[in-house]
Design a protein around this motif. Structure first.
Motif, PDB file in Angstrom:
ATOM      1  N   CYS A 126     -30.314 -62.459  -0.687  1.00  0.00           N
ATOM      2  CA  CYS A 126     -29.084 -63.104  -0.215  1.00  0.00           C
ATOM      3  C   CYS A 126     -29.405 -64.333   0.629  1.00  0.00           C
ATOM      4  N   PHE A 127     -30.383 -64.247   1.503  1.00  0.00           N
ATOM      5  CA  PHE A 127     -30.768 -65.424   2.279  1.00  0.00           C
ATOM      6  C   PHE A 127     -31.296 -66.540   1.386  1.00  0.00           C
ATOM      7  N   ARG A 128     -32.061 -66.194   0.377  1.00  0.00           N
ATOM      8  CA  ARG A 128     -32.556 -67.236  -0.534  1.00  0.00           C
ATOM      9  C   ARG A 128     -31.398 -67.955  -1.212  1.00  0.00           C
ATOM     10  N   GLU A 129     -30.383 -67.197  -1.631  1.00  0.00           N
ATOM     11  CA  GLU A 129     -29.218 -67.828  -2.268  1.00  0.00           C
ATOM     12  C   GLU A 129     -28.519 -68.771  -1.297  1.00  0.00           C
ATOM     13  N   LEU A 130     -28.333 -68.340  -0.071  1.00  0.00           N
ATOM     14  CA  LEU A 130     -27.663 -69.185   0.920  1.00  0.00           C
ATOM     15  C   LEU A 130     -28.491 -70.422   1.243  1.00  0.00           C
ATOM     16  N   HIS A 131     -29.788 -70.278   1.374  1.00  0.00           N
ATOM     17  CA  HIS A 131     -30.627 -71.417   1.710  1.00  0.00           C
ATOM     18  C   HIS A 131     -30.763 -72.394   0.540  1.00  0.00           C
ATOM     19  N   LYS A 132     -30.448 -71.933  -0.679  1.00  0.00           N
ATOM     20  CA  LYS A 132     -30.428 -72.847  -1.829  1.00  0.00           C
ATOM     21  C   LYS A 132     -29.152 -73.670  -1.872  1.00  0.00           C
ATOM     22  N   GLY A 133     -28.126 -73.274  -1.092  1.00  0.00           N
ATOM     23  CA  GLY A 133     -26.927 -74.091  -1.000  1.00  0.00           C
ATOM     24  C   GLY A 133     -25.643 -73.428  -1.422  1.00  0.00           C
ATOM     25  N   ILE A 134     -25.684 -72.169  -1.903  1.00  0.00           N
ATOM     26  CA  ILE A 134     -24.445 -71.478  -2.249  1.00  0.00           C
ATOM     27  C   ILE A 134     -23.631 -71.269  -0.967  1.00  0.00           C
ATOM     28  N   ASP A 135     -22.309 -71.323  -1.080  1.00  0.00           N
ATOM     29  CA  ASP A 135     -21.461 -71.183   0.113  1.00  0.00           C
ATOM     30  C   ASP A 135     -21.435 -69.765   0.659  1.00  0.00           C
ATOM     31  N   ALA A 136     -21.404 -68.788  -0.241  1.00  0.00           N
ATOM     32  CA  ALA A 136     -21.228 -67.403   0.187  1.00  0.00           C
ATOM     33  C   ALA A 136     -21.932 -66.467  -0.778  1.00  0.00           C
ATOM     34  N   VAL A 137     -22.311 -65.311  -0.271  1.00  0.00           N
ATOM     35  CA  VAL A 137     -22.942 -64.286  -1.100  1.00  0.00           C
ATOM     36  C   VAL A 137     -22.383 -62.932  -0.686  1.00  0.00           C
ATOM     37  N   PHE A 138     -22.223 -62.051  -1.679  1.00  0.00           N
ATOM     38  CA  PHE A 138     -21.665 -60.720  -1.444  1.00  0.00           C
ATOM     39  C   PHE A 138     -22.463 -59.674  -2.209  1.00  0.00           C
ATOM     40  N   ILE A 139     -22.451 -58.452  -1.674  1.00  0.00           N
ATOM     41  CA  ILE A 139     -22.858 -57.277  -2.432  1.00  0.00           C
ATOM     42  C   ILE A 139     -21.654 -56.347  -2.483  1.00  0.00           C
ATOM     43  N   PRO A 140     -20.960 -56.297  -3.613  1.00  0.00           N
ATOM     44  CA  PRO A 140     -19.799 -55.413  -3.731  1.00  0.00           C
ATOM     45  C   PRO A 140     -20.230 -53.946  -3.715  1.00  0.00           C
ATOM     46  N   THR A 141     -19.269 -53.077  -3.414  1.00  0.00           N
ATOM     47  CA  THR A 141     -19.507 -51.647  -3.469  1.00  0.00           C
ATOM     48  C   THR A 141     -18.620 -51.009  -4.532  1.00  0.00           C
ATOM     49  N   THR A 142     -19.020 -49.841  -4.977  1.00  0.00           N
ATOM     50  CA  THR A 142     -18.320 -49.189  -6.079  1.00  0.00           C
ATOM     51  C   THR A 142     -16.901 -48.771  -5.715  1.00  0.00           C
ATOM     52  N   ASP A 143     -16.593 -48.728  -4.415  1.00  0.00           N
ATOM     53  CA  ASP A 143     -15.239 -48.333  -3.997  1.00  0.00           C
ATOM     54  C   ASP A 143     -14.295 -49.517  -3.847  1.00  0.00           C
ATOM     55  N   GLY A 144     -14.734 -50.708  -4.262  1.00  0.00           N
ATOM     56  CA  GLY A 144     -13.861 -51.873  -4.226  1.00  0.00           C
ATOM     57  C   GLY A 144     -14.019 -52.757  -3.011  1.00  0.00           C
ATOM     58  N   GLY A 145     -14.911 -52.395  -2.107  1.00  0.00           N
ATOM     59  CA  GLY A 145     -15.175 -53.230  -0.938  1.00  0.00           C
ATOM     60  C   GLY A 145     -16.461 -54.016  -1.101  1.00  0.00           C
ATOM     61  N   TYR A 146     -17.106 -54.318   0.020  1.00  0.00           N
ATOM     62  CA  TYR A 146     -18.433 -54.930  -0.068  1.00  0.00           C
ATOM     63  C   TYR A 146     -19.308 -54.437   1.075  1.00  0.00           C
ATOM     64  N   ALA A 147     -20.610 -54.375   0.786  1.00  0.00           N
ATOM     65  CA  ALA A 147     -21.600 -53.907   1.757  1.00  0.00           C
ATOM     66  C   ALA A 147     -22.187 -55.048   2.552  1.00  0.00           C
ATOM     67  N   LEU A 148     -22.029 -56.270   2.067  1.00  0.00           N
ATOM     68  CA  LEU A 148     -22.651 -57.444   2.690  1.00  0.00           C
ATOM     69  C   LEU A 148     -21.829 -58.676   2.394  1.00  0.00           C
ATOM     70  N   ILE A 149     -21.683 -59.517   3.407  1.00  0.00           N
ATOM     71  CA  ILE A 149     -21.133 -60.863   3.236  1.00  0.00           C
ATOM     72  C   ILE A 149     -22.065 -61.829   3.942  1.00  0.00           C
ATOM     73  N   GLY A 150     -22.397 -62.904   3.262  1.00  0.00           N
ATOM     74  CA  GLY A 150     -23.210 -63.950   3.861  1.00  0.00           C
ATOM     75  C   GLY A 150     -22.557 -65.302   3.670  1.00  0.00           C
ATOM     76  N   LEU A 151     -22.603 -66.130   4.713  1.00  0.00           N
ATOM     77  CA  LEU A 151     -21.973 -67.450   4.672  1.00  0.00           C
ATOM     78  C   LEU A 151     -22.905 -68.498   5.262  1.00  0.00           C
ATOM     79  N   ARG A 152     -22.703 -69.743   4.804  1.00  0.00           N
ATOM     80  CA  ARG A 152     -23.385 -70.889   5.414  1.00  0.00           C
ATOM     81  C   ARG A 152     -22.471 -71.639   6.362  1.00  0.00           C
ATOM     82  N   ARG A 153     -21.162 -71.457   6.224  1.00  0.00           N
ATOM     83  CA  ARG A 153     -20.215 -72.090   7.134  1.00  0.00           C
ATOM     84  C   ARG A 153     -19.011 -71.175   7.293  1.00  0.00           C
ATOM     85  N   ALA A 154     -18.391 -71.260   8.450  1.00  0.00           N
ATOM     86  CA  ALA A 154     -17.269 -70.377   8.748  1.00  0.00           C
ATOM     87  C   ALA A 154     -16.082 -70.686   7.837  1.00  0.00           C
ATOM     88  N   CYS A 155     -15.381 -69.645   7.418  1.00  0.00           N
ATOM     89  CA  CYS A 155     -14.186 -69.798   6.593  1.00  0.00           C
ATOM     90  C   CYS A 155     -13.220 -68.668   6.942  1.00  0.00           C
TER      91      CYS A 155
END
Length: 211
Positions: A126-155
């Motif tokens: 996830c950090f590699r994706e963010l440092h490459k320039g993607i705005d946000a990264v997520f790991i969804p969970t099977t129950d419809g939520g997410y286990a992780l959110i990563g951002l490069r700027r506040a939103c």
């Protein structure tokens, strides 16, 4: 470990292991005292994973506050700064923590403590994706939520008006990401431990969470 060319931070959101106040759905089957012990094991496992992750520093964000003896113990054991979670729903608390962190980090990831399948390799990817320039990264969970959110700027809008604790969380978040014009990526989904069946499955895989 820290990469000298980047500045990343992991914020671990955790509840104090108070019987009847954490893992209450699990506690309906296990009893609330045992559920609190399981919660402690999950928090400990999460912090091992987070503190072993390269490219980042780690903070423990505590609810209802930092004074609980278990949080004090974890702070000493892992050499972690403790921060109280602010008031408001989960979205408000995450948004405020994310905004503060991004004032002096290039990328920030927030994780909870309910996902023992979350590994160091997931966090580093996830950090590699963010440092490459993607705005946000997520790991969804099977129950419809997410286990992780990563951002490069506040939103703030991606945290607003979400039906937290339901199977609509990730879907609603995707809609807000699209409206905000953000580019994001998602890793393969993992599962949280919320129900007794989740715990029965997980304890066969992860001996360290058995209690």
């Amino acid at each position: 470990m820290h990469d000298l060319n980047t500045s990343g931070r992991i914020l671990v959101f955790a509840k104090a292991p108070i019987s009847g106040s954490c893992k209450t759905r699990l506690g309906l089957k296990t009893g609330m005292n045992r559920a609190a012990r399981i919660h402690k094991r999950l928090v400990h496992r999460t912090l091992i994973t987070a503190t072993n992750t390269r490219l980042s520093s780690v903070e423990l964000h505590c609810a209802p506050g930092t004074r609980h003896p278990y949080f004090q113990h974890l702070s000493r054991q892992f050499s972690l700064p403790l921060r109280p979670q602010t008031k408001g729903d989960l979205g408000t608390r995450m948004q405020r923590a994310m905004r503060r962190s991004l004032m002096n980090s290039d990328a920030t990831i927030i994780i909870g403590t309910d996902c023992p399948a979350l590994l160091q390799t997931h966090l580093e990817q996830c950090f590699r994706e963010l440092h490459k320039g993607i705005d946000a990264v997520f790991i969804p969970t099977t129950d419809g939520g997410y286990a992780l959110i990563g951002l490069r700027r506040a939103c703030p809008r991606i945290f607003s008006g979400i039906a937290w604790g339901t199977d609509r969380v990730m879907g609603q978040t995707r809609s807000r990401l699209r409206r905000a014009g953000l580019h994001w990526t998602e890793l393969p989904q993992l599962y949280d431990i919320d129900e007794y069946s989740d715990y029965l499955h997980a304890q066969r895989l992860y001996a360290d969470i058995r209690a």
